[in-house]
Design an enzyme around this catalytic site. Structure first.
Site, PDB file in Angstrom:
ATOM      1  N   LYS A 248       0.875  -1.174   0.000  1.00  0.00           N
ATOM      2  CA  LYS A 248       0.000   0.000   0.000  1.00  0.00           C
ATOM      3  C   LYS A 248       0.912   1.223   0.000  1.00  0.00           C
ATOM      4  O   LYS A 248       1.736   1.398   0.898  1.00  0.00           O
ATOM      5  CB  LYS A 248      -0.866  -0.017   1.260  1.00  0.00           C
ATOM      6  CG  LYS A 248      -1.659   1.276   1.524  1.00  0.00           C
ATOM      7  CD  LYS A 248      -2.911   1.323   0.706  1.00  0.00           C
ATOM      8  CE  LYS A 248      -3.816   2.483   1.151  1.00  0.00           C
ATOM      9  NZ  LYS A 248      -4.489   2.226   2.432  1.00  0.00           N
TER      10      LYS A 248
ATOM     11  N   SER B 106       1.187   5.615  -1.499  1.00  0.00           N
ATOM     12  CA  SER B 106       0.416   6.778  -1.883  1.00  0.00           C
ATOM     13  C   SER B 106       0.268   6.834  -3.405  1.00  0.00           C
ATOM     14  O   SER B 106       1.205   6.520  -4.146  1.00  0.00           O
ATOM     15  CB  SER B 106       1.109   8.046  -1.396  1.00  0.00           C
ATOM     16  OG  SER B 106       0.534   9.181  -1.986  1.00  0.00           O
TER      17      SER B 106
ATOM     18  N   THR C   1       0.095  11.607  -1.289  1.00  0.00           N
ATOM     19  CA  THR C   1      -0.973  12.367  -1.930  1.00  0.00           C
ATOM     20  C   THR C   1      -1.305  13.599  -1.105  1.00  0.00           C
ATOM     21  O   THR C   1      -1.602  14.661  -1.651  1.00  0.00           O
ATOM     22  CB  THR C   1      -2.228  11.492  -2.094  1.00  0.00           C
ATOM     23  OG1 THR C   1      -1.894  10.354  -2.890  1.00  0.00           O
ATOM     24  CG2 THR C   1      -3.351  12.259  -2.766  1.00  0.00           C
ATOM     25  N   ALA C   2      -1.255  13.457   0.211  1.00  0.00           N
ATOM     26  CA  ALA C   2      -1.531  14.601   1.078  1.00  0.00           C
ATOM     27  C   ALA C   2      -0.576  15.750   0.762  1.00  0.00           C
ATOM     28  O   ALA C   2      -0.996  16.907   0.636  1.00  0.00           O
ATOM     29  CB  ALA C   2      -1.391  14.182   2.546  1.00  0.00           C
TER      30      ALA C   2
ATOM     31  N   HIS D   2      -5.625  10.168   7.763  1.00  0.00           N
ATOM     32  CA  HIS D   2      -6.226   9.070   8.511  1.00  0.00           C
ATOM     33  C   HIS D   2      -7.195   9.582   9.580  1.00  0.00           C
ATOM     34  O   HIS D   2      -7.943  10.506   9.367  1.00  0.00           O
ATOM     35  CB  HIS D   2      -5.147   8.170   9.118  1.00  0.00           C
ATOM     36  CG  HIS D   2      -4.221   7.557   8.111  1.00  0.00           C
ATOM     37  ND1 HIS D   2      -4.637   7.109   6.892  1.00  0.00           N
ATOM     38  CD2 HIS D   2      -2.890   7.322   8.163  1.00  0.00           C
ATOM     39  CE1 HIS D   2      -3.616   6.622   6.218  1.00  0.00           C
ATOM     40  NE2 HIS D   2      -2.539   6.740   6.974  1.00  0.00           N
TER      41      HIS D   2
END
Length: 278
Positions: free
Chosen positions: A53, A55, A107-108, A151
């Site tokens: 997992k 981004s 991505t943030a 999150h």
């Protein structure tokens, strides 16, 4: 098969069935729990497990070696990163200020850079990489001027006495009309990707059909989150895009990465590789 994903409720919920041998015919997996900042760099450095997992923002660096699996990830609406401060209420006041982010390949961070280019004259100052669970205390204690959080922090930041300067997801959705691409599942292109895709989708379907079966596993890794926060987290991040990206999901990813490439935030890459297992 080795796999790495975060200990966050959306990931443990999604992968519980596969990790516990509850997906018929699925290969046994050896799980490593790692923050997305770590898995991003594992993927970019080609040192990580076969399945990870990461981004969506890191995809331009890894698509030659890893394929995007169109299920199991996090993409949706109303679930974007937040920019938090202790006192600042005007985005322009972030000019030249120190900001903590969970990963420079997240991505943030990508969304933050795109937003700041339009709202922070002259740009922000020093960027400090910090584990996401340390960011809010650092902002509260005045160690940094602002924090970019992800999150479950969107549900708990008030407990730290912090202000939400902006919701980057809300900004992105209003600006583009697209959902927000957050976490992607990738697998080495040398693997049987169709089988992996099927196992992940079956694991998601099992979790939805048997939500209580994974409860202990999710709470074990939930970093002292309450039941209500865990349920809200799963409800927000595990959605129809977790089952299948679909055309809307792919369009959102292409819009985000295409815009970032145009701004020089990510390298140019072959967009067709996003949809290809070849």
């Amino acid at each position: 098969m080795k796999i790495a994903y975060s200990p966050c409720p959306n990931d443990t919920f999604t992968f519980h069935a596969w990790a516990h041998g509850l997906v018929p015919g699925a290969e046994e997996i050896d799980v490593t729990y790692a923050d997305i900042h770590i898995t991003n760099h594992w993927a970019i450095d080609k040192t990580g497990p076969e399945v990870m997992k990461i981004s969506y923002a890191s995809l331009p660096w890894v698509l030659d070696d890893y394929a995007l699996i169109p299920c199991g990830g996090a993409l949706g609406r109303g679930c974007g990163p937040l920019v938090l401060t202790a006192e600042v209420t005007d985005p322009a006041s972030l000019s030249g200020k120190r900001v903590a982010v969970p990963s420079e390949k997240s991505t943030a961070y990508l969304l933050f850079r795109l937003w700041a280019a339009d709202h922070v004259p002259g740009g922000v100052g020093e960027i400090e990489i910090m584990p996401y669970d340390e960011i809010m205390p650092a902002v509260r204690d005045g160690k940094i001027d602002a924090g970019l959080v992800i999150h479950e922090a969107r549900f708990t930041y008030q407990n730290f006495g912090l202000n939400m300067l902006t919701d980057l997801g809300d900004w992105w959705e209003k600006d583009t009309g697209f959902p927000i691409p957050l976490g992607a599942i990738i697998a080495r292109r040398s693997l049987d990707l169709k089988k992996i895709e099927g196992w992940i989708r079956d694991s998601v379907e099992y979790a939805w059909a048997n939500p209580e079966a994974c409860r202990d596993y999710v709470l074990q890794h939930a970093q002292e989150m309450s039941d209500d926060v865990v349920k809200a987290h799963i409800g927000l991040y595990v959605n129809e895009f977790t089952r299948d990206l679909g055309e809307d999901g792919y369009a959102a990813i292409e819009a985000l990465l295409g815009r970032a490439a145009k701004e020089g935030i990510v390298p140019e890459f072959d967009m067709e590789r996003l949809r290809s297992y070849e």
